[in-house]
Scaffold this active site. Structure first.
Site, PDB file in Angstrom:
ATOM      1  N   SER A  50      25.424  39.585  -5.474  1.00  0.00           N
ATOM      2  CA  SER A  50      24.449  39.083  -6.438  1.00  0.00           C
ATOM      3  C   SER A  50      23.033  39.496  -6.045  1.00  0.00           C
ATOM      4  O   SER A  50      22.807  40.069  -4.974  1.00  0.00           O
ATOM      5  CB  SER A  50      24.524  37.555  -6.508  1.00  0.00           C
ATOM      6  N   ASP A  83      27.047  41.905  -9.192  1.00  0.00           N
ATOM      7  CA  ASP A  83      27.117  40.719 -10.040  1.00  0.00           C
ATOM      8  C   ASP A  83      25.759  40.482 -10.698  1.00  0.00           C
ATOM      9  O   ASP A  83      24.728  40.435 -10.028  1.00  0.00           O
ATOM     10  CB  ASP A  83      27.514  39.503  -9.180  1.00  0.00           C
ATOM     11  N   ASP A 105      23.751  42.458 -17.078  1.00  0.00           N
ATOM     12  CA  ASP A 105      23.676  41.192 -17.812  1.00  0.00           C
ATOM     13  C   ASP A 105      22.410  41.195 -18.667  1.00  0.00           C
ATOM     14  O   ASP A 105      21.332  40.804 -18.224  1.00  0.00           O
ATOM     15  CB  ASP A 105      23.653  40.011 -16.840  1.00  0.00           C
ATOM     16  N   GLY A 182      27.088  27.313 -10.722  1.00  0.00           N
ATOM     17  CA  GLY A 182      26.739  26.208  -9.839  1.00  0.00           C
ATOM     18  C   GLY A 182      27.850  25.184  -9.715  1.00  0.00           C
ATOM     19  O   GLY A 182      28.913  25.297 -10.334  1.00  0.00           O
ATOM     20  N   ALA A 216      33.338  29.943 -12.526  1.00  0.00           N
ATOM     21  CA  ALA A 216      34.677  29.347 -12.595  1.00  0.00           C
ATOM     22  C   ALA A 216      35.110  28.666 -11.306  1.00  0.00           C
ATOM     23  O   ALA A 216      36.306  28.496 -11.073  1.00  0.00           O
ATOM     24  CB  ALA A 216      35.690  30.417 -12.997  1.00  0.00           C
ATOM     25  N   ASN A 257      35.415  34.755 -11.550  1.00  0.00           N
ATOM     26  CA  ASN A 257      34.383  34.740 -10.514  1.00  0.00           C
ATOM     27  C   ASN A 257      34.369  33.410  -9.774  1.00  0.00           C
ATOM     28  O   ASN A 257      34.392  32.336 -10.400  1.00  0.00           O
ATOM     29  CB  ASN A 257      33.004  34.966 -11.133  1.00  0.00           C
ATOM     30  N   ASP A 259      32.249  31.528  -6.536  1.00  0.00           N
ATOM     31  CA  ASP A 259      31.156  31.580  -5.562  1.00  0.00           C
ATOM     32  C   ASP A 259      30.892  30.206  -4.955  1.00  0.00           C
ATOM     33  O   ASP A 259      30.939  30.025  -3.746  1.00  0.00           O
ATOM     34  CB  ASP A 259      29.886  32.123  -6.232  1.00  0.00           C
TER      35      ASP A 259
END
Length: 312
Positions: A50, A83, A105, A182, A216, A257, A259
């Site tokens: 990221s 990402d 994005d 988050g 997710a 994804n 994180d």
């Protein structure tokens, strides 16, 4: 085995009714934990970087760590993915720097502008053998430089996806169906429910095309509890129910994804060790436990959620 693109991964995942885990990496311990779990379970895996990771660890350092992981795990396919690339220049830099997949994005822009920006990235990336993910719809939440309020979020419109894919030439599409970035995805007392009706409409519009779910993480409560017991403030952290992720993985969703779950496992390990052993000052003492937590999270996702074990 060298780093690979996601093309063959997604083809097999779509046909096999499972998804590939895309795990964010920030340091050596996280790279080791993810690839060791994937290697032991014979699962393909995507390591993604990221904007925050690039600032923290430097894209070159992370790429070299990933290259080392490829050498240590020669029997599994590993892709290196950017990402949430914010613009063409960032995507170009990662393409030139050895990434095998990039995400542009441009979802914050109007539909036609999103198409134009995405198409420019696709043309450059494809000319260099790199695949491209784009996003249509806007997920709420915070992840590094991606900050979208609940009021500004929007579901993906199924009637737009065919035009978007056709005009951009993109290789996979991240959609918004109720996930968010988050650890605080849903309010306490609510029943989280992804919009599978939207997903199934999109599947009809672009049959056979790989779909991506961002935001997710499921927020494992055992790690939330440990963090809270040692001074944390995550009591209301609620993630995506894993039964819904399993259902998504059986559909056109080929990449999921993850994180926040890794961060929680890492942080819980460090907090617990430092609380129980306040005299420790050697990072290897607490990072060993933290790394194992991350490995356990990844192994669980691969075996029990994504269905990608044994698919290498």
């Amino acid at each position: 085995m060298a780093l690979v693109t996601t093309t063959e991964m997604f083809k097999k995942a779509y046909e096999g009714g499972y998804a590939i885990g895309a795990f964010n990496v920030n340091n050596m311990e996280i790279v080791q934990a993810i690839t060791e779990a994937a290697g032991e379970l014979k699962s393909p895996v995507i390591l993604q970087v990221s904007a925050g990771a690039r600032k923290y660890a430097n894209a070159t350092y992370l790429r070299k760590l990933v290259e080392a992981a490829v050498i240590e795990n020669p029997d599994i396919p590993i892709a290196l993915h950017l990402d949430h690339g914010a613009d063409f220049d960032i995507c170009k830099s990662c393409v030139d720097g050895g990434f095998t997949s990039v995400m542009i994005d441009a979802s914050k822009y109007p539909f036609q502008e999103n198409i134009e920006i995405t198409k420019k990235v696709v043309e450059y990336a494809h000319a260099h053998g790199v695949v491209v993910e784009a996003e249509l719809g806007k997920l709420a939440g915070i992840e590094d430089d991606v900050k979208v309020s609940a009021e500004d979020s929007s579901y993906t419109q199924p009637e737009e996806v065919e035009e978007f894919v056709d005009k951009t030439g993109v290789d996979s599409l991240a959609i918004a169906i109720g996930t968010s970035h988050g650890a605080f995805k849903f309010k306490p007392g609510t029943k989280p429910q992804l919009r599978f009706d939207i997903l199934h409409e999109i599947e009809k519009k672009i049959p056979g095309f790989p779909i991506v779910l961002h935001g997710a993480s499921s927020v494992p409560q055992e790690y939330v509890k440990i963090i809270n017991e040692h001074g944390g403030a995550l009591k209301d952290a609620i993630g995506v129910p894993e039964d819904q992720l399993r259902e998504a993985a059986r559909s056109a969703v080929c990449k999921i994804n993850i994180d926040s779950d890794l961060r929680l496992g890492l942080t819980a390990g460090i907090r617990q060790v430092m609380s129980e052993h306040p005299d420790y000052f050697d990072p290897r003492q607490y990072l060993t436990v933290a790394r194992q937590n991350v490995k356990d999270v990844v192994a669980h996702k691969i075996q029990d959620v994504l269905g990608s074990a044994g698919k290498a």
